[in-house]
Write a protein that holds these residues in place. Structure first.
Motif, PDB file in Angstrom:
ATOM      1  N   GLY A  40       0.826  -1.204   0.000  1.00 50.60           N
ATOM      2  CA  GLY A  40       0.000   0.000   0.000  1.00 50.60           C
ATOM      3  C   GLY A  40       0.858   1.251   0.000  1.00 50.60           C
ATOM      4  N   GLU A  41       0.238   2.351   0.365  1.00 48.27           N
ATOM      5  CA  GLU A  41       0.915   3.650   0.284  1.00 48.27           C
ATOM      6  C   GLU A  41       1.555   4.029   1.622  1.00 48.27           C
ATOM      7  N   GLY A  42       0.753   4.174   2.630  1.00 51.37           N
ATOM      8  CA  GLY A  42       1.278   4.554   3.934  1.00 51.37           C
ATOM      9  C   GLY A  42       0.169   4.482   4.951  1.00 51.37           C
ATOM     10  N   PRO A  53      -0.933  -2.432   9.141  1.00 50.85           N
ATOM     11  CA  PRO A  53      -1.435  -1.855   7.900  1.00 50.85           C
ATOM     12  C   PRO A  53      -2.891  -2.244   7.610  1.00 50.85           C
ATOM     13  N   PHE A  54      -3.589  -1.346   6.937  1.00 51.46           N
ATOM     14  CA  PHE A  54      -4.929  -1.630   6.425  1.00 51.46           C
ATOM     15  C   PHE A  54      -5.867  -2.199   7.484  1.00 51.46           C
ATOM     16  N   VAL A  55      -6.044  -1.435   8.550  1.00 54.27           N
ATOM     17  CA  VAL A  55      -7.026  -1.829   9.567  1.00 54.27           C
ATOM     18  C   VAL A  55      -8.218  -0.868   9.615  1.00 54.27           C
ATOM     19  N   ALA A  80       2.468  -4.703   3.436  1.00 52.41           N
ATOM     20  CA  ALA A  80       3.360  -3.611   3.856  1.00 52.41           C
ATOM     21  C   ALA A  80       2.978  -2.350   3.087  1.00 52.41           C
ATOM     22  N   ASN A  81       3.600  -1.253   3.460  1.00 54.86           N
ATOM     23  CA  ASN A  81       3.356   0.030   2.796  1.00 54.86           C
ATOM     24  C   ASN A  81       4.656   0.612   2.259  1.00 54.86           C
ATOM     25  N   VAL A  82       4.515   1.562   1.350  1.00 56.54           N
ATOM     26  CA  VAL A  82       5.686   2.279   0.823  1.00 56.54           C
ATOM     27  C   VAL A  82       6.359   3.063   1.941  1.00 56.54           C
ATOM     28  N   TYR A 154      -5.955  -0.640  -8.171  1.00 61.32           N
ATOM     29  CA  TYR A 154      -6.369   0.580  -7.484  1.00 61.32           C
ATOM     30  C   TYR A 154      -6.123   0.456  -5.984  1.00 61.32           C
ATOM     31  N   HIS A 155      -5.981   1.601  -5.348  1.00 64.61           N
ATOM     32  CA  HIS A 155      -5.950   1.615  -3.886  1.00 64.61           C
ATOM     33  C   HIS A 155      -7.380   1.420  -3.388  1.00 64.61           C
ATOM     34  N   PRO A 156      -7.583   0.628  -2.328  1.00 69.91           N
ATOM     35  CA  PRO A 156      -8.959   0.439  -1.853  1.00 69.91           C
ATOM     36  C   PRO A 156      -9.653   1.745  -1.460  1.00 69.91           C
TER      37      PRO A 156
HETATM   38  N1  URA Z   1      -3.784   3.010   3.162  1.00 73.00           N
HETATM   39  C1  URA Z   1      -2.573   2.498   2.870  1.00 73.00           C
HETATM   40  O1  URA Z   1      -2.028   2.718   1.811  1.00 73.00           O
HETATM   41  N2  URA Z   1      -2.005   1.729   3.762  1.00 73.00           N
HETATM   42  C2  URA Z   1      -2.549   1.436   4.941  1.00 73.00           C
HETATM   43  O2  URA Z   1      -1.939   0.715   5.705  1.00 73.00           O
HETATM   44  C3  URA Z   1      -3.818   1.979   5.211  1.00 73.00           C
HETATM   45  C4  URA Z   1      -4.414   2.766   4.317  1.00 73.00           C
END
Ligand code: URA
Length: 186
Positions: A40-42, A53-55, A80-82, A154-156
């Motif tokens: 993902g991005e961050g 990540p992504f919670v 993981a994220n960037v 795409y990013h969610p």
């Molecule tokens: N968006 C992201 O890119 N990463 C996350 O961990 C959460 C949201």
């Protein structure tokens, strides 16, 4: 170097200004030997608070799509994220921040050594492919990525904003990843 050792380094990292504003470093989570790695991005607000990540809302959509299209939950992949620390107010990560954090992502990719990498959104897709086009141009196919395959999608968060068409595109990309997993990591 193990993922645990790398994680310890990341938790103490002060290589960029994001270190000053974080609650927690969001290093990454999941199966350290996963065949599928998501990038993902961050971290957003929830991720910064929980250290995973992504919670948040994006993560809930991601979990749902992983379940519906790949039949797996997040423990079966590595996520993981960037950038590992939250950009203030969820702004885009700056080039210097991405550059400072990149060794962590590169090492995670080396250590997990997935067969398939799915990049979520512009930042991860551009960074790992070394391309400047946007995700709408880049997605819709797989790319060779060292000895792995990379599927940009795409990013969610964009799917949450963009609605049915974007979600349908994400589903198609995840099916692409599933086929690659069946072929290269049966
Ligand atoms: N968006 C992201 O890119 N990463 C996350 O961990 C959460 C949201």
């Amino acid at each position: 170097m193990t993922l645990q050792e790398l994680r310890s380094q990341a938790l103490a990292c002060t290589r960029c200004q994001l270190a000053g504003g974080r609650t927690q470093v969001v290093f990454g989570v999941g199966d350290p030997h996963a065949a599928l790695m998501l990038v993902g991005e961050g971290p957003g607000q929830q991720e910064d608070l929980q250290g995973e990540p992504f919670v948040g809302r994006s993560g809930q959509l991601l979990d749902k799509l992983l379940h519906q299209e790949l039949g797996i939950d997040r423990s079966r992949c590595y996520i993981a994220n960037v950038v590992k620390c939250r950009p203030p107010g969820n702004r885009d990560p700056l080039p210097a921040e991405i550059e400072a954090c990149r060794p962590f992502l590169d090492a995670q990719l080396r250590l997990v050594h997935p067969a398939v990498v799915v990049t979520l959104g512009n930042f991860a897709s551009r960074l790992l492919l070394g391309r400047s086009e946007g995700i709408t141009k880049l997605r819709g196919r797989a790319y060779r990525f060292g000895d792995a395959h990379l599927v940009p999608t795409y990013h969610p968060a964009a799917a949450l904003r963009g609605g049915g068409e974007v979600v349908a595109g994400m589903r198609a990309d995840l099916v692409r990843a599933k086929r690659l997993l069946a072929a290269f990591a049966p």
